[in-house]
Scaffold this active site. Structure first.
Site, PDB file in Angstrom:
ATOM      1  N   TYR A 167       0.821  -1.221   0.000  1.00 11.61           N
ATOM      2  CA  TYR A 167       0.000   0.000   0.000  1.00 11.61           C
ATOM      3  C   TYR A 167       0.852   1.267   0.000  1.00 11.61           C
ATOM      4  CZ  TYR A 167      -3.319   3.355   2.277  1.00 11.61           C
ATOM      5  OH  TYR A 167      -4.102   4.437   2.628  1.00 11.61           O
ATOM      6  N   LYS A 171       0.967   5.005  -2.280  1.00 11.03           N
ATOM      7  CA  LYS A 171       0.730   6.323  -1.695  1.00 11.03           C
ATOM      8  C   LYS A 171       1.977   7.208  -1.866  1.00 11.03           C
ATOM      9  CE  LYS A 171      -3.556   5.862  -0.132  1.00 11.03           C
ATOM     10  NZ  LYS A 171      -4.661   6.632  -0.735  1.00 11.03           N
TER      11      LYS A 171
HETATM   12  N1  LIG Z   1      -9.257   4.798   6.710  1.00 17.23           N
HETATM   13  C1  LIG Z   1      -7.997   5.090   6.975  1.00 17.23           C
HETATM   14  O1  LIG Z   1      -7.466   4.753   8.052  1.00 17.23           O
HETATM   15  C2  LIG Z   1      -7.173   5.854   6.004  1.00 17.23           C
HETATM   16  C3  LIG Z   1      -7.545   5.989   4.669  1.00 17.23           C
HETATM   17  N2  LIG Z   1      -6.763   6.711   3.819  1.00 17.23           N
HETATM   18  C4  LIG Z   1      -7.143   6.888   2.435  1.00 17.23           C
HETATM   19  O2  LIG Z   1      -8.288   7.711   2.410  1.00 17.23           O
HETATM   20  C5  LIG Z   1      -9.139   7.376   1.312  1.00 17.23           C
HETATM   21  C6  LIG Z   1     -10.536   7.086   1.820  1.00 17.23           C
HETATM   22  O3  LIG Z   1     -10.454   6.015   2.732  1.00 17.23           O
HETATM   23  P1  LIG Z   1     -11.723   5.536   3.576  1.00 17.23           P
HETATM   24  O4  LIG Z   1     -12.548   6.712   3.876  1.00 17.23           O
HETATM   25  O5  LIG Z   1     -11.199   4.666   4.657  1.00 17.23           O
HETATM   26  O6  LIG Z   1     -12.497   4.702   2.488  1.00 17.23           O
HETATM   27  P2  LIG Z   1     -13.418   3.394   2.577  1.00 17.23           P
HETATM   28  O7  LIG Z   1     -12.537   2.210   2.419  1.00 17.23           O
HETATM   29  O8  LIG Z   1     -14.334   3.456   3.726  1.00 17.23           O
HETATM   30  O9  LIG Z   1     -14.202   3.609   1.211  1.00 17.23           O
HETATM   31  C7  LIG Z   1     -13.519   3.521   0.010  1.00 17.23           C
HETATM   32  C8  LIG Z   1     -14.361   4.104  -1.086  1.00 17.23           C
HETATM   33  O10 LIG Z   1     -13.654   4.001  -2.314  1.00 17.23           O
HETATM   34  C9  LIG Z   1     -14.382   3.167  -3.222  1.00 17.23           C
HETATM   35  N3  LIG Z   1     -13.405   2.397  -3.986  1.00 17.23           N
HETATM   36  C10 LIG Z   1     -12.390   1.653  -3.495  1.00 17.23           C
HETATM   37  N4  LIG Z   1     -11.707   1.067  -4.490  1.00 17.23           N
HETATM   38  C11 LIG Z   1     -12.306   1.455  -5.640  1.00 17.23           C
HETATM   39  C12 LIG Z   1     -12.085   1.173  -7.014  1.00 17.23           C
HETATM   40  N5  LIG Z   1     -11.092   0.352  -7.392  1.00 17.23           N
HETATM   41  N6  LIG Z   1     -12.879   1.744  -7.944  1.00 17.23           N
HETATM   42  C13 LIG Z   1     -13.877   2.565  -7.554  1.00 17.23           C
HETATM   43  N7  LIG Z   1     -14.146   2.870  -6.287  1.00 17.23           N
HETATM   44  C14 LIG Z   1     -13.368   2.319  -5.338  1.00 17.23           C
HETATM   45  C15 LIG Z   1     -15.263   2.316  -2.313  1.00 17.23           C
HETATM   46  O11 LIG Z   1     -16.415   1.806  -2.927  1.00 17.23           O
HETATM   47  P3  LIG Z   1     -16.469   0.337  -3.645  1.00 17.23           P
HETATM   48  O12 LIG Z   1     -15.675  -0.588  -2.778  1.00 17.23           O
HETATM   49  O13 LIG Z   1     -17.911   0.020  -3.749  1.00 17.23           O
HETATM   50  O14 LIG Z   1     -15.831   0.541  -4.963  1.00 17.23           O
HETATM   51  C16 LIG Z   1     -15.652   3.363  -1.291  1.00 17.23           C
HETATM   52  O15 LIG Z   1     -16.608   4.254  -1.799  1.00 17.23           O
HETATM   53  C17 LIG Z   1      -8.465   6.178   0.626  1.00 17.23           C
HETATM   54  O16 LIG Z   1      -7.717   6.657  -0.456  1.00 17.23           O
HETATM   55  C18 LIG Z   1      -7.552   5.625   1.707  1.00 17.23           C
HETATM   56  O17 LIG Z   1      -6.432   4.977   1.170  1.00 17.23           O
HETATM   57  C19 LIG Z   1      -5.610   7.309   4.229  1.00 17.23           C
HETATM   58  C20 LIG Z   1      -5.206   7.208   5.528  1.00 17.23           C
HETATM   59  C21 LIG Z   1      -5.938   6.445   6.495  1.00 17.23           C
HETATM   60  C1  LIG Z   2       6.521   8.313  20.355  1.00 17.81           C
HETATM   61  C2  LIG Z   2       5.444   8.419  19.300  1.00 17.81           C
HETATM   62  C3  LIG Z   2       5.310   7.117  18.534  1.00 17.81           C
HETATM   63  C4  LIG Z   2       4.582   7.301  17.221  1.00 17.81           C
HETATM   64  C5  LIG Z   2       4.603   5.993  16.450  1.00 17.81           C
HETATM   65  C6  LIG Z   2       4.280   6.102  15.003  1.00 17.81           C
HETATM   66  C7  LIG Z   2       2.836   6.117  14.747  1.00 17.81           C
HETATM   67  C8  LIG Z   2       2.474   5.368  13.525  1.00 17.81           C
HETATM   68  C9  LIG Z   2       1.230   5.902  12.972  1.00 17.81           C
HETATM   69  C10 LIG Z   2       0.803   5.153  11.755  1.00 17.81           C
HETATM   70  C11 LIG Z   2      -0.324   5.824  11.189  1.00 17.81           C
HETATM   71  C12 LIG Z   2      -0.817   5.170   9.939  1.00 17.81           C
HETATM   72  C13 LIG Z   2      -1.936   6.006   9.426  1.00 17.81           C
HETATM   73  C14 LIG Z   2      -2.372   5.732   8.046  1.00 17.81           C
HETATM   74  C15 LIG Z   2      -3.125   4.447   7.875  1.00 17.81           C
HETATM   75  C16 LIG Z   2      -3.600   4.173   6.514  1.00 17.81           C
HETATM   76  O1  LIG Z   2      -3.326   4.810   5.534  1.00 17.81           O
HETATM   77  C17 LIG Z   2      -4.387   2.947   6.436  1.00 17.81           C
HETATM   78  N1  LIG Z   2      -5.250   2.793   7.533  1.00 17.81           N
HETATM   79  C18 LIG Z   2      -5.054   2.851   5.117  1.00 17.81           C
HETATM   80  O2  LIG Z   2      -6.352   2.562   5.067  1.00 17.81           O
END
Ligand SMILES: NC(=O)C1=CN([C@@H]2O[C@H](COP(=O)(O)OP(=O)(O)OC[C@H]3O[C@@H](n4cnc5c(N)ncnc54)[C@H](OP(=O)(O)O)[C@@H]3O)[C@@H](O)[C@H]2O)C=CC1
Ligand SMILES: CCCCCCCCCCCCCCCC(=O)[C@@H](N)CO
Length: 312
Positions: A167, A171
């Site tokens: 992943y 990114k």
């Molecule tokens: N949740 C987290 O902890 C974090 C998320 N992010 C990023 O933030 C963004 C949003 O995440 P989040 O809110 O968790 O999303 P969700 O996983 O809850 O939702 C993902 C959305 O994207 C759609 N999707 C996924 N893959 C495809 C595809 N190949 N084609 C079309 N649609 C797609 C899904 O619908 P469907 O599956 O029906 O296609 C859904 O609408 C993402 O880019 C994620 O990588 C970044 C950091 C942390």
């Molecule tokens: C002394 C302080 C220690 C700090 C340690 C480091 C913390 C690590 C944080 C990791 C965060 C990852 C977030 C993004 C996740 C993401 O993109 C996925 N969930 C995708 O869906």
């Protein structure tokens, strides 16, 4: 920036990928509440229909166009078909803002990845946003439309760790793409923005937790996480505050400041760099110790899965 008018969603066509749930849906809700026309794109039609029902509830006026499109965005054909369809109700005009929220991750150990899971990782972190950017920018430039393209990366676009080998590279790649486009798109007056959120409590997060390696989940406990509403507001802030890059939290900001590449940052970055010089080695020492601390359990885990038998 000074002298620039704040971007206002009212009357604008906003194209939100991943708008059927999580962060994308929260963003779509904010945009509809502010009077924008909103097109959401994802694969699952049922979720899309439900999402549009929610959006309809917050509609501000009867002129707002709110529609869903079902396509897989991780292929160029899907990304192209989705955007072409979304232009139809607007006489073929490209949306004003492209919000690339779609994406997902399946954390696992690298030694357990396969060529397919590695490819899926890139598809669902990088291509799922990059193809839409490609289609949209050709249309924007072709129509001489001074639109905006927004990417949603992750803290993991600045640093990575155990579990995210399929992943984080996608990114990281989005960062490279955003930097390239920010430079080129000065030729066309198209704005480029990239948001770096930490953990967001969404359906996607719940899904990835089901298979996340225990050590990855343990390290992530240091990250308190944010709601999809906060993440959506952060994405909107990128555009409204004219920020090329924007992070959701202090830890991501330390990594961002220390790793921010050639794009513009903010005035506190040099100060944060000094902080990062001290903090990053501490974070690394702390997380590395956690990783090394599970060597014995991990060997047992691999043995229980028959890993040593099938990989000699
Ligand atoms: N949740 C987290 O902890 C974090 C998320 N992010 C990023 O933030 C963004 C949003 O995440 P989040 O809110 O968790 O999303 P969700 O996983 O809850 O939702 C993902 C959305 O994207 C759609 N999707 C996924 N893959 C495809 C595809 N190949 N084609 C079309 N649609 C797609 C899904 O619908 P469907 O599956 O029906 O296609 C859904 O609408 C993402 O880019 C994620 O990588 C970044 C950091 C942390
Ligand atoms: C002394 C302080 C220690 C700090 C340690 C480091 C913390 C690590 C944080 C990791 C965060 C990852 C977030 C993004 C996740 C993401 O993109 C996925 N969930 C995708 O869906």
């Amino acid at each position: 920036m000074f002298g620039q008018k704040k971007w206002v969603p009212k009357g604008q066509h906003c194209y939100v990928t991943g708008g059927s749930q999580g962060t994308g849906l929260s963003l779509a809700i904010i945009l509809v509440k502010q009077g924008a026309h909103v097109s959401i794109v994802a694969r699952d039609q049922n979720k899309l229909k439900k999402a549009v029902e929610e959006l309809e509830k917050v509609r501000q006026n009867s002129d707002q166009i709110i529609k869903w499109y079902s396509h897989s965005l991780s292929t160029y054909e899907g990304a192209s078909a989705a955007l072409q369809e979304a232009c139809q109700p607007f006489g073929g005009k490209v949306p004003n803002v492209i919000f690339n929220c779609a994406g997902s991750s399946r954390p696992t150990y690298f030694v357990e990845e396969t060529p397919e899971t590695m490819k899926n990782g890139m598809d669902n972190a990088y291509w799922v946003q990059a193809y839409t950017a490609l289609v949209a920018s050709k249309m924007m430039v072709g129509q001489k439309s001074k639109g905006k393209i927004v990417f949603v990366a992750s803290t993991l676009a600045y640093f990575s760790m155990v579990g995210y080998a399929s992943y984080a590279p996608g990114k990281f790649a989005l960062r490279g793409l955003a930097e390239s486009l920010r430079s080129e798109f000065q030729l066309y007056g198209i704005g480029v923005h990239i948001y770096y959120p930490c953990t967001i409590f969404t359906p996607g997060y719940a899904e990835e937790m089901k298979t996340k390696p225990a050590i990855t989940a343990k390290i992530e406990e240091s990250d308190s996480g944010i709601t999809p509403e906060t993440a959506a507001q952060g994405i909107l802030d990128c555009v409204q505050k004219g920020k090329f890059q924007h992070a959701s939290d202090w830890i991501t900001n330390f990594f961002r400041s220390a790793t921010r590449g050639s794009g513009p940052g903010d005035i506190f970055d040099p100060l944060r760099n000094i902080g990062a010089w001290i903090i990053i080695p501490i974070v690394r020492a702390y997380t590395d110790r956690q990783v090394r601390g599970v060597r014995v359990e991990h060997e047992e885990y691999l043995r229980s899965k028959g890993f040593y038998e099938s990989n000699k």
